[in-house]
Design a protein around this motif. Sequence first.
Motif, PDB file in Angstrom:
ATOM      1  N   PRO A 565      30.101  48.361  41.111  1.00 20.91           N
ATOM      2  CA  PRO A 565      29.452  47.068  42.573  1.00 20.91           C
ATOM      3  C   PRO A 565      28.231  46.963  41.927  1.00 20.91           C
ATOM      4  CG  PRO A 565      31.102  48.960  43.571  1.00 20.91           C
ATOM      5  CD  PRO A 565      30.812  49.431  41.719  1.00 20.91           C
ATOM      6  N   GLY A 566      27.506  47.782  41.470  1.00 17.96           N
ATOM      7  CA  GLY A 566      26.040  47.535  40.519  1.00 17.96           C
ATOM      8  C   GLY A 566      26.229  46.313  39.876  1.00 17.96           C
ATOM      9  N   GLU A 567      26.972  46.382  38.898  1.00 19.56           N
ATOM     10  CA  GLU A 567      27.130  45.182  38.327  1.00 19.56           C
ATOM     11  C   GLU A 567      27.240  43.810  38.866  1.00 19.56           C
ATOM     12  OE1 GLU A 567      30.596  45.166  34.682  1.00 19.56           O
ATOM     13  OE2 GLU A 567      29.698  47.347  35.248  1.00 19.56           O
ATOM     14  N   LEU A 579      27.144  41.974  33.588  1.00 20.79           N
ATOM     15  CA  LEU A 579      27.017  42.272  32.127  1.00 20.79           C
ATOM     16  C   LEU A 579      28.225  41.460  31.450  1.00 20.79           C
ATOM     17  CD1 LEU A 579      27.492  46.612  32.769  1.00 20.79           C
ATOM     18  CD2 LEU A 579      25.397  45.131  32.233  1.00 20.79           C
ATOM     19  N   THR A 580      28.943  41.348  31.609  1.00 22.83           N
ATOM     20  CA  THR A 580      29.669  40.313  31.010  1.00 22.83           C
ATOM     21  C   THR A 580      30.357  39.328  31.586  1.00 22.83           C
ATOM     22  OG1 THR A 580      32.258  40.257  29.666  1.00 22.83           O
ATOM     23  CG2 THR A 580      32.167  41.932  31.859  1.00 22.83           C
ATOM     24  N   GLN A 581      29.855  38.548  32.052  1.00 27.64           N
ATOM     25  CA  GLN A 581      30.219  36.793  32.760  1.00 27.64           C
ATOM     26  C   GLN A 581      32.121  36.448  32.554  1.00 27.64           C
ATOM     27  OE1 GLN A 581      27.974  33.992  34.019  1.00 27.64           O
ATOM     28  NE2 GLN A 581      24.975  35.330  33.793  1.00 27.64           N
ATOM     29  N   GLU A 582      32.106  36.862  31.685  1.00 24.11           N
ATOM     30  CA  GLU A 582      34.152  36.850  31.643  1.00 24.11           C
ATOM     31  C   GLU A 582      34.874  37.251  33.034  1.00 24.11           C
ATOM     32  OE1 GLU A 582      32.067  37.286  28.925  1.00 24.11           O
ATOM     33  OE2 GLU A 582      32.122  36.036  27.958  1.00 24.11           O
ATOM     34  N   LYS A 583      33.924  37.878  33.528  1.00 20.81           N
ATOM     35  CA  LYS A 583      34.904  38.625  34.595  1.00 20.81           C
ATOM     36  C   LYS A 583      34.031  38.010  35.833  1.00 20.81           C
ATOM     37  CE  LYS A 583      36.042  43.205  32.502  1.00 20.81           C
ATOM     38  NZ  LYS A 583      36.204  44.693  33.081  1.00 20.81           N
ATOM     39  N   ASN A 584      34.861  37.565  36.531  1.00 16.88           N
ATOM     40  CA  ASN A 584      34.213  36.561  37.712  1.00 16.88           C
ATOM     41  C   ASN A 584      35.603  36.457  38.609  1.00 16.88           C
ATOM     42  OD1 ASN A 584      34.724  33.818  37.050  1.00 16.88           O
ATOM     43  ND2 ASN A 584      34.095  34.424  35.647  1.00 16.88           N
ATOM     44  N   ILE A 585      35.211  36.078  39.511  1.00 13.36           N
ATOM     45  CA  ILE A 585      36.212  35.143  40.397  1.00 13.36           C
ATOM     46  C   ILE A 585      35.866  35.063  41.819  1.00 13.36           C
ATOM     47  CG2 ILE A 585      35.980  37.775  41.996  1.00 13.36           C
ATOM     48  CD1 ILE A 585      38.660  37.288  41.940  1.00 13.36           C
ATOM     49  N   SER A 586      36.742  34.148  42.518  1.00 13.75           N
ATOM     50  CA  SER A 586      35.071  33.852  43.945  1.00 13.75           C
ATOM     51  C   SER A 586      35.360  34.540  45.386  1.00 13.75           C
ATOM     52  CB  SER A 586      36.164  31.808  44.050  1.00 13.75           C
ATOM     53  OG  SER A 586      37.288  32.586  44.547  1.00 13.75           O
ATOM     54  N   LEU A 587      34.867  34.090  45.795  1.00  9.94           N
ATOM     55  CA  LEU A 587      34.407  34.823  47.316  1.00  9.94           C
ATOM     56  C   LEU A 587      35.688  34.910  48.087  1.00  9.94           C
ATOM     57  CD1 LEU A 587      32.798  36.880  49.281  1.00  9.94           C
ATOM     58  CD2 LEU A 587      31.907  34.603  49.752  1.00  9.94           C
ATOM     59  N   GLY A 588      36.162  33.188  47.627  1.00  9.13           N
ATOM     60  CA  GLY A 588      37.284  32.925  48.165  1.00  9.13           C
ATOM     61  C   GLY A 588      38.543  33.976  47.643  1.00  9.13           C
TER      62      GLY A 588
END
Length: 759
Positions: A565-567, A579-588
Amino acid sequence: MKKDYTVVGKNIRKLDAIEKAMGAATFTTDIKLPGMLYGKVLRSPYPHARIVKIDTSKAEALPGVKAVATYLNTPRVKFNTSATSTFTIPPLQPVEDQYVFDSVVRYVGDEVAAVAATSKKVAEEALELIEVEYELLPTVFDPLAAMKEEAPSLHHCEAGKNVPGEKIHIEMGDIELGFAEADYVFEHTFKLPVQKQAQMETQAAVAQVSVDGKVTVWSTTQTPHPSRRILATIFGLPYSKVRVLNPPYIGGGFGVRIGLSAKAEPIALALAMLAKQPVKVVYDRKEDFIASDTRHSGYVTVKTGVKKDGTFTARKIMGILNSGAYCSWSAETPGVLGAMGLSIYYCPNQMYDGHSVYTNTTPAGAMRGFGNPQGMFAVDSQVDIIAEELGMDPMEIRRKNIMRPGLPWVLPYPCQSSGLEECMDLGAKAIVWDQRGKQNQDSDTIRRGIGMAIGTHVSNAWPFCGDYSNAYVTVQQDGSIQVASGVPDMGTGTITTLSQMAAEVMGIAFGQVGITFADTESTPFEIGSHASRTCYASGTAVVAAAQDARKQVFEYAANMLEVTPGELDIENGIIYSTLTQEKNISLGQVAMEAHLRGQQFIGVGRIIPQNAPPYLAHFAEVEVDTETGKVRVTKMVAAHDVGKAIHPLIVEGQLEGGLAMGIGYALSEEIKYDDRGRQLNNGFHKYMLPTAMDIPELEAIIVEAEDPTGPFGAKGVGETGLVATAAAIANAVYDAIGIRFFEIPLTEERVYRALKERK
């Protein structure tokens, strides 16, 4: 938190702008319910009398009349119309000195009875049929006279003759030593007028009692939650059975309804209970003027010891304020006058003694600035007197003595930030202070002058008043959020700025925020909109709730993205790994995933707010017509340290509105009384409010000395616009004509008389 904000600090369109511009916004006066009756109030024509006999039989027999309320058939529970009765904590005790109706009336306009009827016309006809026999009692109208032994006692008082609550004493250092060390000692007394809030919407309430006994009250209150407690106590109801809400807007407030809206709510509810139908009570403008709280008038004495080089060694202030017939906020206002008056300048030896006094006049209560404009008119007028006697520039004597962070002062919280010196510098530049005393005089009759004054205020209600705030932030399944806060929006942009803060913390677009506000049934306890606290204190609660929701979201999203969670961070509604912006997801996506697994993110903010001093420097340029006494303000500059401007245009609007009100306080606004206790200025046609033609060029300068205790560094700004305005104008008038005034307003008559007396 990051400083490159995407929502905070931006001039986003106010949430209520379109519906108000279109006339679609709803206020209490717009409420209509099935079977609703109309309430009207019979008011006392005398300033002090005992009701010997009251006969309502003819009024009750009038067709269309459904209920008549008097002291004989309404609760005999004492209360205070102000919200102070709901959060004063021991050993202090709230002063509760009113009934819904009483057998004794104490000012012209006091409530005698009320009627609920099928139309306003019928209700007004019924009032004429109520027969009242009065026994006239002795009267007193001036607070100094009311303290004398021979004055009539209006209420039982422990602190002194006609003194509500307790006398306020504030002390720091050794005051006698401070005066002994002074090279000069100055002492002056200043007289203050009665000013009226003159808000657009008058006092109003609609009360409905359901078949199961639940009560709903729509009203103009600035404090729905405290008002619920007052009403529940009066009528002996569980708090949970009383709902108080705005509908949802208020047509201005300026302090006049911090608590009940005069007595509109309990009168409407008493009638609704008797009639067993909804009742609407709306004050007309005359009633609003004579029977709802005003600003405190009174007397302020300032005694200052000073060294030859201009260093203050001692300051003693005494305030005697006119409470009027009932306490309202009169136990608290003198304390703010003294605390603010002592805290703008650093002085090692200080003392304040002050209190209010009951008289047979309209009750005085909260009004924008809450005692501070009264105190600063006196203090900063005297500072100019001292500067002239010492041969110093008024700017320099102030700069030499201003309060600075880290120095000791009389307030029970630390001064951690100040932009006052920058305010003085920027304001002086804008008014061209260097030209003071050199203004071009185009004629023999028009004299020009420049003056200044400084001030401070609070960002929150007093720290020993049980003030706290709560808020909810709920993440919806599509990633939008719903904010719930109990504070009203009375035109100050509250719902916009609170939504901006929530959006900034949650990392979403402003348009993704919904807000529920000013309703005791759907929001957690919130003490309300007053004391310049809404952005600062309520904003802190909203930020805390949003941070709580954000933390829950990150903890859930971390498992989905297989990170810690801290990153995680979030921007534009997208949660990503730093650290690695490839890992993302929308809040929705996160919110819907959690929803499908039986979880919703609900952030709760529970805070006891601290306090932060906003600072200000006001500069006035005036013209005085020596043939007529007319004072015309040609320019006002207001430089304010606001901590952080969450919405700069809203801040500027608050400052400009405060300046306009301060100009009225300085030059024209006053309610006077005749020898029979009747208010001579009882409506807009008799009360000299500044109009658009009277407002000069206004320049609001925002200084951002962020405070560590405020949300995003913000401080309060709602009241600061008129704290120093009257003093700045009076100092400018002195610069123009060389006459010092110790009483405001500076009307044409007062200035003309002074000019003639000098000749």
